[in-house]
Design a protein around this motif. Structure first.
Motif, PDB file in Angstrom:
ATOM      1  N   ASN A 158      -7.552  -9.241  -4.774  1.00 10.92           N
ATOM      2  CA  ASN A 158      -8.134 -10.356  -5.536  1.00 10.92           C
ATOM      3  C   ASN A 158      -9.597 -10.116  -5.892  1.00 10.92           C
ATOM      4  N   GLY A 159      -9.878  -8.891  -6.299  1.00  9.68           N
ATOM      5  CA  GLY A 159     -11.227  -8.576  -6.749  1.00  9.68           C
ATOM      6  C   GLY A 159     -12.207  -8.246  -5.647  1.00  9.68           C
ATOM      7  N   LYS A 160     -11.771  -8.306  -4.391  1.00  9.36           N
ATOM      8  CA  LYS A 160     -12.664  -8.004  -3.277  1.00  9.36           C
ATOM      9  C   LYS A 160     -12.269  -6.667  -2.653  1.00  9.36           C
ATOM     10  N   ASN A 161     -13.254  -5.854  -2.322  1.00  6.70           N
ATOM     11  CA  ASN A 161     -13.005  -4.593  -1.636  1.00  6.70           C
ATOM     12  C   ASN A 161     -12.932  -4.833  -0.140  1.00  6.70           C
ATOM     13  N   ILE A 162     -11.814  -4.463   0.450  1.00  4.35           N
ATOM     14  CA  ILE A 162     -11.585  -4.685   1.878  1.00  4.35           C
ATOM     15  C   ILE A 162     -11.323  -3.337   2.544  1.00  4.35           C
ATOM     16  N   ARG A 163     -12.092  -3.011   3.551  1.00 10.21           N
ATOM     17  CA  ARG A 163     -11.938  -1.739   4.261  1.00 10.21           C
ATOM     18  C   ARG A 163     -11.104  -1.974   5.521  1.00 10.21           C
ATOM     19  N   ILE A 164      -9.997  -1.253   5.631  1.00  8.92           N
ATOM     20  CA  ILE A 164      -9.107  -1.430   6.782  1.00  8.92           C
ATOM     21  C   ILE A 164      -8.874  -0.096   7.480  1.00  8.92           C
ATOM     22  N   THR A 165      -8.460  -0.177   8.738  1.00 10.99           N
ATOM     23  CA  THR A 165      -8.084   1.010   9.503  1.00 10.99           C
ATOM     24  C   THR A 165      -6.569   1.090   9.557  1.00 10.99           C
ATOM     25  N   ILE A 166      -6.016   2.223   9.133  1.00  8.96           N
ATOM     26  CA  ILE A 166      -4.565   2.426   9.146  1.00  8.96           C
ATOM     27  C   ILE A 166      -4.225   3.302  10.351  1.00  8.96           C
ATOM     28  N   LEU A 184       0.856  -1.188   0.000  1.00  7.82           N
ATOM     29  CA  LEU A 184       0.000   0.000   0.000  1.00  7.82           C
ATOM     30  C   LEU A 184       0.892   1.238   0.000  1.00  7.82           C
ATOM     31  N   GLN A 185       0.795   2.021  -1.072  1.00  9.59           N
ATOM     32  CA  GLN A 185       1.602   3.232  -1.200  1.00  9.59           C
ATOM     33  C   GLN A 185       0.836   4.423  -0.631  1.00  9.59           C
ATOM     34  N   LEU A 186       1.497   5.143   0.276  1.00  6.21           N
ATOM     35  CA  LEU A 186       0.875   6.289   0.920  1.00  6.21           C
ATOM     36  C   LEU A 186       1.867   7.444   0.989  1.00  6.21           C
ATOM     37  N   ASP A 187       1.336   8.641   1.199  1.00  5.49           N
ATOM     38  CA  ASP A 187       2.188   9.786   1.455  1.00  5.49           C
ATOM     39  C   ASP A 187       2.297   9.955   2.966  1.00  5.49           C
ATOM     40  N   LEU A 188       3.369  10.613   3.410  1.00  8.09           N
ATOM     41  CA  LEU A 188       3.590  10.777   4.847  1.00  8.09           C
ATOM     42  C   LEU A 188       2.405  11.451   5.523  1.00  8.09           C
ATOM     43  N   LYS A 189       1.804  12.394   4.831  1.00 11.66           N
ATOM     44  CA  LYS A 189       0.657  13.103   5.430  1.00 11.66           C
ATOM     45  C   LYS A 189      -0.529  12.173   5.645  1.00 11.66           C
ATOM     46  N   ASP A 190      -0.596  11.068   4.877  1.00 13.08           N
ATOM     47  CA  ASP A 190      -1.709  10.127   4.999  1.00 13.08           C
ATOM     48  C   ASP A 190      -1.666   9.341   6.306  1.00 13.08           C
ATOM     49  N   VAL A 191      -0.483   9.232   6.916  1.00 18.03           N
ATOM     50  CA  VAL A 191      -0.373   8.423   8.138  1.00 18.03           C
ATOM     51  C   VAL A 191      -0.109   9.291   9.367  1.00 18.03           C
ATOM     52  N   PHE A 192      -0.357  10.598   9.231  1.00 22.02           N
ATOM     53  CA  PHE A 192      -0.233  11.477  10.393  1.00 22.02           C
ATOM     54  C   PHE A 192      -1.422  11.292  11.330  1.00 22.02           C
ATOM     55  N   THR A 195      -4.995   8.609  12.087  1.00 19.74           N
ATOM     56  CA  THR A 195      -5.617   7.320  11.810  1.00 19.74           C
ATOM     57  C   THR A 195      -6.711   7.503  10.767  1.00 19.74           C
ATOM     58  N   GLN A 196      -6.756   6.599   9.802  1.00 21.36           N
ATOM     59  CA  GLN A 196      -7.761   6.723   8.751  1.00 21.36           C
ATOM     60  C   GLN A 196      -8.199   5.356   8.254  1.00 21.36           C
ATOM     61  N   LYS A 197      -9.310   5.350   7.566  1.00 21.17           N
ATOM     62  CA  LYS A 197      -9.826   4.118   6.966  1.00 21.17           C
ATOM     63  C   LYS A 197      -9.597   4.186   5.465  1.00 21.17           C
ATOM     64  N   LYS A 198      -9.304   3.038   4.867  1.00 20.63           N
ATOM     65  CA  LYS A 198      -9.048   2.995   3.428  1.00 20.63           C
ATOM     66  C   LYS A 198      -9.599   1.690   2.869  1.00 20.63           C
ATOM     67  N   THR A 199     -10.096   1.752   1.648  1.00 14.64           N
ATOM     68  CA  THR A 199     -10.621   0.564   0.980  1.00 14.64           C
ATOM     69  C   THR A 199      -9.596   0.039  -0.008  1.00 14.64           C
ATOM     70  N   LEU A 200      -9.219  -1.236   0.123  1.00 20.10           N
ATOM     71  CA  LEU A 200      -8.264  -1.873  -0.768  1.00 20.10           C
ATOM     72  C   LEU A 200      -8.981  -2.904  -1.632  1.00 20.10           C
ATOM     73  N   THR A 201      -8.457  -3.117  -2.826  1.00 25.63           N
ATOM     74  CA  THR A 201      -8.977  -4.175  -3.692  1.00 25.63           C
ATOM     75  C   THR A 201      -7.978  -5.315  -3.693  1.00 25.63           C
TER      76      THR A 201
END
Length: 295
Positions: free
Chosen positions: A152-160, A134-142, A144-150
């Motif tokens: 194997n064809g499935k959308n997975i929502r995770i908390t970073i 998962l590629q992020l910018d430094l400001k993205d991990v300042f 806590t946030q939620k992000k949706t990843l794909t």
């Protein structure tokens, strides 16, 4: 089941190194990413294939199994175990399982047909572990946030969590492939690749930056406004501040991973700007100051 050539999907040769696999994956992932190809079903399908290929080939052990067993690589261990058992059982008859059929015949028998004893095999096996980057910018991990990843064809929502570090890997249980014979699902391993496009240097949890200071404020002192990672602050500059002096702003650094409310510090280095153009009046005043200094 049609054989999927993961090397062909990533447009690489079988002899490539790990770094070359990673490089090829990143290049193609950027090209076919859904954000860059909205409503493009072909690109979406290609993106899924690229991720699937990378999940297998980027893992050393999985790659070895894939190279040896092809489409049946996920069941390589079961194959070897059953092969040894059948060789043992048939030793008296001098039968070698390897000559009795191909991989697809074996797996059809193992997971879909009858065992040699007449009963169906019920051994449970854990599903395949998935690996993703998962590629992020430094400001993205300042924060806590939620992000949706794909995956194997499935959308997975995770908390970073805030403060996750570059190269750090986290495990999410049960989000891998389906198990065999109702076995447990595999796990998902996510590696974070974090780029720093800010004006701040990050070292562990501390941030470092440089602030330009005009000559007059450095000499006489005063108040300035400086940037922090999440906003601006007012700073009081002491009279006679020297070039290269560092000041520490406690708690204005980067968040500490999984430690709510804890932050590193921000270190600011003052860089004094020497005027390059002076008016005649300014030159006159500086001349007078020089005379006073030397008198």
């Amino acid at each position: 089941m049609a054989f999927i050539d993961y090397y062909k999907i990533l447009e690489i040769d079988k002899k490539v190194t790990e770094s070359e696999i990673k490089k090829a994956y990143r290049k193609l992932a950027r090209k076919y990413h859904p954000d860059l190809n909205p409503n493009d079903k072909i690109a979406e399908s290609k993106f899924k294939e690229i991720n699937e290929a990378n999940e297998v080939l980027s893992n050393i052990e999985n790659r070895k199994k894939y190279d040896k067993y092809g489409e049946n690589w996920q069941h390589a261990e079961q194959y070897e175990q059953s092969k040894q058992q059948q060789q043992y059982q048939n030793a008296s008859q001098q039968q070698d399982f390897a000559g009795g059929g191909d991989f697809s015949d074996f797996f059809e028998s193992m997971f879909g047909g009858q065992s040699s004893g007449g009963g169906r095999r019920n051994t449970q096996y854990k599903g395949q572990d998935f690996n993703a980057e998962l590629q992020l910018d430094l400001k993205d991990v300042f924060t806590t946030q939620k992000k949706t990843l794909t995956i194997n064809g499935k959308n997975i929502r995770i908390t970073i969590p805030a403060g996750v570090e570059n190269g750090q890997q986290i495990k999410i249980s049960g989000l891998g492939g389906d198990g065999v014979n109702n076995g447990p699902k595999g796990d998902l391993y996510i590696t974070f690749l974090i780029e720093n496009n800010s004006d701040f240097k990050l070292d562990k949890h501390n941030l470092y930056t440089t602030v330009d200071l005009d000559l007059y404020t450095a000499i006489l002192g005063g108040e300035i406004t400086a940037d922090t990672f999440d906003g601006k602050v007012k700073l009081t500059v002491k009279p006679g501040t020297q070039n290269g002096i560092k000041v520490k702003l406690k708690g204005k650094g980067f968040p500490v991973y999984k430690k709510e409310g804890q932050f590193g510090d921000l270190f600011i280095t003052y860089q004094i700007e020497i005027p390059t153009t002076l008016s005649e009046k300014e030159k006159e005043l500086f001349t007078q100051l020089a005379k006073l200094k030397n008198s």
